[in-house]
Design an enzyme around this catalytic site. Structure first.
Site, mmCIF file in Angstrom:
data_model
loop_
_atom_site.group_PDB
_atom_site.id
_atom_site.type_symbol
_atom_site.label_atom_id
_atom_site.label_comp_id
_atom_site.label_asym_id
_atom_site.label_seq_id
_atom_site.Cartn_x
_atom_site.Cartn_y
_atom_site.Cartn_z
ATOM 1 N N GLY A 217 0.677 3.319 -6.657
ATOM 2 C CA GLY A 217 0.077 3.548 -5.351
ATOM 3 C C GLY A 217 0.326 4.950 -4.823
ATOM 4 N N LEU A 243 -4.824 -1.971 -9.823
ATOM 5 C CA LEU A 243 -4.476 -0.616 -9.419
ATOM 6 C C LEU A 243 -3.316 -0.058 -10.238
ATOM 7 C CD1 LEU A 243 -4.888 1.745 -7.422
ATOM 8 C CD2 LEU A 243 -3.212 0.636 -5.922
ATOM 9 N N ASP A 244 -3.567 1.056 -10.929
ATOM 10 C CA ASP A 244 -2.553 1.793 -11.689
ATOM 11 C C ASP A 244 -1.896 0.948 -12.785
ATOM 12 O OD1 ASP A 244 -3.019 4.016 -10.098
ATOM 13 O OD2 ASP A 244 -1.485 3.465 -8.659
ATOM 14 N N GLU A 245 -2.600 -0.055 -13.289
ATOM 15 C CA GLU A 245 -2.026 -0.919 -14.316
ATOM 16 C C GLU A 245 -2.878 -0.970 -15.580
ATOM 17 O OE1 GLU A 245 -0.685 -4.731 -13.059
ATOM 18 O OE2 GLU A 245 0.323 -3.976 -11.264
#
Length: 299
Positions: A217, A243-245
């Site tokens: 994040g 998100l961001d994974e």
């Protein structure tokens, strides 16, 4: 595209008109390499580079990347793809056969911070990033001068969470018009919707200013400083709905200590972000990445 870079691309296409790349993943079993080699031999192809990996020779998944030279590849690439599909069906393969002369077309998305964009443009101008940068899209005007100075189309499209869907409709239309193969988020500070991501599977590369999975994040440097970390880093990954994974392509780190304030962390972090993103994009352009579940195999 300016004349010097256009000349570099055309020379690359000419030099690689007979070179191809074959990427395969399938359940591991005897005979895979033999079948692929025999197929290439039947087309008088010479293997230049070959890398393979198995998660487990008994019941695991097998991965291979082969680069080869094949006379008159441009004339028979469709025939080769059709013939290989029969082999692929026999071994339950996911595969792609890519002629190297077909240089991928890239779109770069960027916001206010330009260090990653500038690194990509430098690599591109020097000939180390072999792609056709077709356009740059930004929700700020900061990059316009440098982008248009290289004769690359620049599109300023203001974006925020309240108009995200309308903005993405414009962006998707531009990607279609420019026939884009890969999208690079060079510090584009907007969250993409599932619709946008699903329209571009395994085609969106993001740079995250943190050594994921830590500090996902926003504001990772501030949170890292608050935790007194001794290492900072950056992560390039494919974008998914989580998100961001998404599958991680490349990461790197630098050591820091208690003397490092937030500004110092950011300065060191930007240097890592630039190099990590450039490597990830280059590997994608060179067809060196196979995505398996939420991981990558990078040859």
């Amino acid at each position: 595209m300016n004349s010097l870079i256009k000349e570099q691309v055309e020379q690359f296409r000419l030099q690689n008109q007979n070179r191809g790349r074959l990427l395969v993943s399938c359940p591991d079993q005897p005979g895979i390499v033999s079948a692929i080699s025999q197929f290439l031999f039947s087309h008088n192809a010479n293997i230049i580079e070959s890398s393979q990996y198995s998660t487990n020779p008994e019941g695991g998944e097998f991965f291979i990347r082969i680069e080869f030279e094949c006379p008159f590849l441009k004339d028979k690439e469709n025939q080769m793809a059709e013939e290989f599909s029969e082999i692929a069906a026999k071994f339950s393969m996911d595969w792609r056969l890519t002629p190297v002369y077909k240089v991928k077309r890239t779109a770069i998305f960027v916001s206010k911070e330009l260090h990653c964009l500038l690194e990509l443009l430098w690599e591109w101008q020097s000939g180390d990033l072999m792609t056709d940068i077709a356009l740059v899209i930004s929700n700020h005007e900061a990059a316009r001068d440098v982008v248009e100075g290289l004769n690359i189309p620049f599109y300023y499209i203001p974006a925020n969470k309240d108009i995200r869907e309308q903005v993405e409709e414009q962006q998707l239309q531009l990607l279609k018009e420019f026939d884009i193969d890969v999208i690079v988020l060079a510090r584009y500070m907007q969250i993409l919707t599932p619709k946008f991501v699903s329209a571009n599977p395994k085609k969106i590369i993001n740079i995250h200013h943190s050594f994921l999975p830590a500090f996902i994040g926003a504001r990772p440097y501030e949170r890292a400083h608050g935790r007194g970390v001794k290492l900072i880093g950056a992560t390039a990954h494919y974008v998914t709905d989580d998100l961001d994974e998404g599958p991680i392509i490349e990461q790197d780190i630098a050591r820091v200590d208690h003397r490092s304030d937030v500004d110092t962390l950011k300065k060191k972090g930007r240097a890592i972000e630039r190099s990590v993103l450039a490597r990830a994009v280059k590997w994608h352009l060179e067809d060196r990445i196979i995505v398996h579940q939420n991981k990558t195999i990078v040859f």
